[in-house]
Design a protein around this motif. Structure first.
Motif, PDB file in Angstrom:
ATOM      1  N   ALA A  25      60.505  -2.685  78.386  1.00  0.00           N
ATOM      2  CA  ALA A  25      60.216  -3.029  79.785  1.00  0.00           C
ATOM      3  C   ALA A  25      60.175  -4.539  79.995  1.00  0.00           C
ATOM      4  O   ALA A  25      60.508  -5.015  81.077  1.00  0.00           O
ATOM      5  CB  ALA A  25      58.896  -2.394  80.227  1.00  0.00           C
ATOM      6  N   ALA A  26      59.800  -5.288  78.970  1.00  0.00           N
ATOM      7  CA  ALA A  26      59.751  -6.755  79.095  1.00  0.00           C
ATOM      8  C   ALA A  26      61.130  -7.343  79.354  1.00  0.00           C
ATOM      9  O   ALA A  26      61.240  -8.418  79.956  1.00  0.00           O
ATOM     10  CB  ALA A  26      59.122  -7.372  77.850  1.00  0.00           C
ATOM     11  N   GLN A  27      62.188  -6.656  78.939  1.00  0.00           N
ATOM     12  CA  GLN A  27      63.558  -7.078  79.237  1.00  0.00           C
ATOM     13  C   GLN A  27      63.787  -8.560  78.948  1.00  0.00           C
ATOM     14  O   GLN A  27      64.429  -9.264  79.728  1.00  0.00           O
ATOM     15  CB  GLN A  27      63.889  -6.779  80.707  1.00  0.00           C
ATOM     16  CG  GLN A  27      63.747  -5.336  81.124  1.00  0.00           C
ATOM     17  CD  GLN A  27      64.960  -4.507  80.781  1.00  0.00           C
ATOM     18  OE1 GLN A  27      66.061  -4.842  81.182  1.00  0.00           O
ATOM     19  NE2 GLN A  27      64.756  -3.449  80.024  1.00  0.00           N
ATOM     20  N   VAL A  44      53.469  -3.934  81.486  1.00  0.00           N
ATOM     21  CA  VAL A  44      54.631  -4.765  81.807  1.00  0.00           C
ATOM     22  C   VAL A  44      55.271  -4.224  83.075  1.00  0.00           C
ATOM     23  O   VAL A  44      55.698  -3.069  83.117  1.00  0.00           O
ATOM     24  CB  VAL A  44      55.663  -4.780  80.660  1.00  0.00           C
ATOM     25  CG1 VAL A  44      56.894  -5.582  81.065  1.00  0.00           C
ATOM     26  CG2 VAL A  44      55.061  -5.342  79.387  1.00  0.00           C
ATOM     27  N   ALA A  45      55.319  -5.049  84.112  1.00  0.00           N
ATOM     28  CA  ALA A  45      55.983  -4.700  85.372  1.00  0.00           C
ATOM     29  C   ALA A  45      57.399  -5.241  85.310  1.00  0.00           C
ATOM     30  O   ALA A  45      57.606  -6.449  85.191  1.00  0.00           O
ATOM     31  CB  ALA A  45      55.226  -5.298  86.554  1.00  0.00           C
ATOM     32  N   SER A  46      58.362  -4.335  85.374  1.00  0.00           N
ATOM     33  CA  SER A  46      59.764  -4.713  85.221  1.00  0.00           C
ATOM     34  C   SER A  46      60.559  -4.196  86.413  1.00  0.00           C
ATOM     35  O   SER A  46      60.816  -2.993  86.527  1.00  0.00           O
ATOM     36  CB  SER A  46      60.303  -4.127  83.912  1.00  0.00           C
ATOM     37  OG  SER A  46      61.578  -4.629  83.625  1.00  0.00           O
ATOM     38  N   PRO A  47      60.965  -5.104  87.321  1.00  0.00           N
ATOM     39  CA  PRO A  47      61.710  -4.649  88.496  1.00  0.00           C
ATOM     40  C   PRO A  47      63.114  -4.169  88.121  1.00  0.00           C
ATOM     41  O   PRO A  47      63.771  -4.751  87.259  1.00  0.00           O
ATOM     42  CB  PRO A  47      61.764  -5.890  89.390  1.00  0.00           C
ATOM     43  CG  PRO A  47      61.544  -7.047  88.485  1.00  0.00           C
ATOM     44  CD  PRO A  47      60.734  -6.537  87.328  1.00  0.00           C
ATOM     45  N   ALA A  48      63.533  -3.106  88.758  1.00  0.00           N
ATOM     46  CA  ALA A  48      64.887  -2.559  88.607  1.00  0.00           C
ATOM     47  C   ALA A  48      65.264  -2.292  87.151  1.00  0.00           C
ATOM     48  O   ALA A  48      66.392  -2.520  86.746  1.00  0.00           O
ATOM     49  CB  ALA A  48      65.912  -3.472  89.273  1.00  0.00           C
ATOM     50  N   ASP A  53      61.582   0.281  89.754  1.00  0.00           N
ATOM     51  CA  ASP A  53      60.563  -0.691  89.379  1.00  0.00           C
ATOM     52  C   ASP A  53      59.601   0.031  88.443  1.00  0.00           C
ATOM     53  O   ASP A  53      58.935   0.989  88.845  1.00  0.00           O
ATOM     54  CB  ASP A  53      59.831  -1.211  90.618  1.00  0.00           C
ATOM     55  CG  ASP A  53      60.740  -2.035  91.520  1.00  0.00           C
ATOM     56  OD1 ASP A  53      61.794  -2.503  91.048  1.00  0.00           O
ATOM     57  OD2 ASP A  53      60.395  -2.202  92.703  1.00  0.00           O
ATOM     58  N   ARG A  54      59.543  -0.431  87.193  1.00  0.00           N
ATOM     59  CA  ARG A  54      58.765   0.268  86.160  1.00  0.00           C
ATOM     60  C   ARG A  54      57.524  -0.529  85.801  1.00  0.00           C
ATOM     61  O   ARG A  54      57.533  -1.760  85.795  1.00  0.00           O
ATOM     62  CB  ARG A  54      59.596   0.449  84.888  1.00  0.00           C
ATOM     63  CG  ARG A  54      60.949   1.074  85.089  1.00  0.00           C
ATOM     64  CD  ARG A  54      60.855   2.527  85.384  1.00  0.00           C
ATOM     65  NE  ARG A  54      62.196   3.094  85.555  1.00  0.00           N
ATOM     66  CZ  ARG A  54      62.429   4.357  85.760  1.00  0.00           C
ATOM     67  NH1 ARG A  54      61.447   5.223  85.805  1.00  0.00           N
ATOM     68  NH2 ARG A  54      63.655   4.792  85.905  1.00  0.00           N
ATOM     69  N   LEU A  55      56.463   0.183  85.454  1.00  0.00           N
ATOM     70  CA  LEU A  55      55.227  -0.428  84.982  1.00  0.00           C
ATOM     71  C   LEU A  55      54.832   0.293  83.698  1.00  0.00           C
ATOM     72  O   LEU A  55      54.160   1.321  83.723  1.00  0.00           O
ATOM     73  CB  LEU A  55      54.135  -0.325  86.044  1.00  0.00           C
ATOM     74  CG  LEU A  55      52.809  -0.997  85.731  1.00  0.00           C
ATOM     75  CD1 LEU A  55      52.995  -2.461  85.351  1.00  0.00           C
ATOM     76  CD2 LEU A  55      51.888  -0.895  86.927  1.00  0.00           C
ATOM     77  N   SER A  78      55.768  -0.096  94.697  1.00  0.00           N
ATOM     78  CA  SER A  78      57.081   0.435  94.289  1.00  0.00           C
ATOM     79  C   SER A  78      57.169   0.622  92.777  1.00  0.00           C
ATOM     80  O   SER A  78      58.070   1.295  92.288  1.00  0.00           O
ATOM     81  CB  SER A  78      58.211  -0.491  94.745  1.00  0.00           C
ATOM     82  OG  SER A  78      58.148  -1.735  94.056  1.00  0.00           O
ATOM     83  N   PHE A  79      56.230   0.054  92.035  1.00  0.00           N
ATOM     84  CA  PHE A  79      56.262   0.156  90.578  1.00  0.00           C
ATOM     85  C   PHE A  79      55.683   1.486  90.131  1.00  0.00           C
ATOM     86  O   PHE A  79      54.608   1.888  90.554  1.00  0.00           O
ATOM     87  CB  PHE A  79      55.519  -1.020  89.934  1.00  0.00           C
ATOM     88  CG  PHE A  79      56.339  -2.274  89.972  1.00  0.00           C
ATOM     89  CD1 PHE A  79      57.059  -2.678  88.862  1.00  0.00           C
ATOM     90  CD2 PHE A  79      56.428  -3.023  91.127  1.00  0.00           C
ATOM     91  CE1 PHE A  79      57.850  -3.804  88.897  1.00  0.00           C
ATOM     92  CE2 PHE A  79      57.214  -4.156  91.181  1.00  0.00           C
ATOM     93  CZ  PHE A  79      57.927  -4.550  90.065  1.00  0.00           C
ATOM     94  N   ARG A  80      56.430   2.174  89.264  1.00  0.00           N
ATOM     95  CA  ARG A  80      56.039   3.490  88.764  1.00  0.00           C
ATOM     96  C   ARG A  80      55.470   3.358  87.364  1.00  0.00           C
ATOM     97  O   ARG A  80      56.170   2.930  86.439  1.00  0.00           O
ATOM     98  CB  ARG A  80      57.253   4.418  88.694  1.00  0.00           C
ATOM     99  CG  ARG A  80      58.043   4.533  89.973  1.00  0.00           C
ATOM    100  CD  ARG A  80      57.313   5.445  90.957  1.00  0.00           C
ATOM    101  NE  ARG A  80      58.000   5.492  92.221  1.00  0.00           N
ATOM    102  CZ  ARG A  80      58.894   6.392  92.569  1.00  0.00           C
ATOM    103  NH1 ARG A  80      59.225   7.343  91.731  1.00  0.00           N
ATOM    104  NH2 ARG A  80      59.450   6.352  93.760  1.00  0.00           N
ATOM    105  N   PRO A  81      54.186   3.709  87.161  1.00  0.00           N
ATOM    106  CA  PRO A  81      53.607   3.646  85.819  1.00  0.00           C
ATOM    107  C   PRO A  81      54.282   4.637  84.882  1.00  0.00           C
ATOM    108  O   PRO A  81      54.619   5.752  85.275  1.00  0.00           O
ATOM    109  CB  PRO A  81      52.142   4.035  86.034  1.00  0.00           C
ATOM    110  CG  PRO A  81      51.888   3.818  87.489  1.00  0.00           C
ATOM    111  CD  PRO A  81      53.197   4.086  88.168  1.00  0.00           C
TER     112      PRO A  81
END
Length: 149
Positions: A25-27, A44-48, A53-55, A78-81
């Motif tokens: 997720a850190a990308q 880690v909040a990772s857009p797209a 949007d992932r958390l 918008s972030f999905r855990p």
């Protein structure tokens, strides 16, 4: 215990014990990615990432829940855990504002499976400078996708 922002992929890996999901997720901490640690928990909040949007979270539920609430407040709704299934079940029980919307499984392998009979393998790769114009190490994809054994 205090909340700490993490600013590099190395910090995310160290704080999470090199957890595959949160490091993914850190990308590489590309623009827009944010990460935090709270005790032994990491988010880690990772857009797209993979089209959403992932958390990604890891840790003990008692630390993940407050960290997740903080991360969602900063990152937005918008972030999905996502995390290990057992962890997420406990988190949802402890955080009534969250509800499960699906199940997710993360697979990891540390070695390649032996090739199946008839499947293309390393021997099918075109050599560097091959007359077919293929690049070094590349091979044409001729097999159909299939389930892993």
């Amino acid at each position: 215990m205090r909340l700490s922002p993490l600013v590099s992929e190395a910090e995310v890996a160290a704080a999470s014990g090199d957890d595959d999901l949160v490091v993914w997720a850190a990308q590489g901490m590309r623009p827009g990615v944010r990460a935090w640690a709270y005790g032994e928990a990491v988010a880690v909040a990772s857009p797209a990432a993979a089209r959403r949007d992932r958390l990604a979270v890891t840790g003990e539920p008692a630390q993940v829940v407050p960290l997740l609430r903080h991360a969602l407040a900063e990152a937005g709704p918008s972030f999905r855990p996502l995390g290990e299934a057992a962890l997420m079940e406990e988190v949802v029980r402890a955080a009534p504002e969250l509800e499960p919307v699906g199940h997710f499984t993360w697979m990891v392998t540390e070695k390649l499976a032996p090739p199946r009979a008839g499947a293309p393998g390393l021997a099918d790769r075109a050599p560097e400078g091959a007359p077919d114009g293929s690049s070094a190490g590349a091979r044409p994809v001729t097999a159909e996708a299939a389930w892993l054994e």
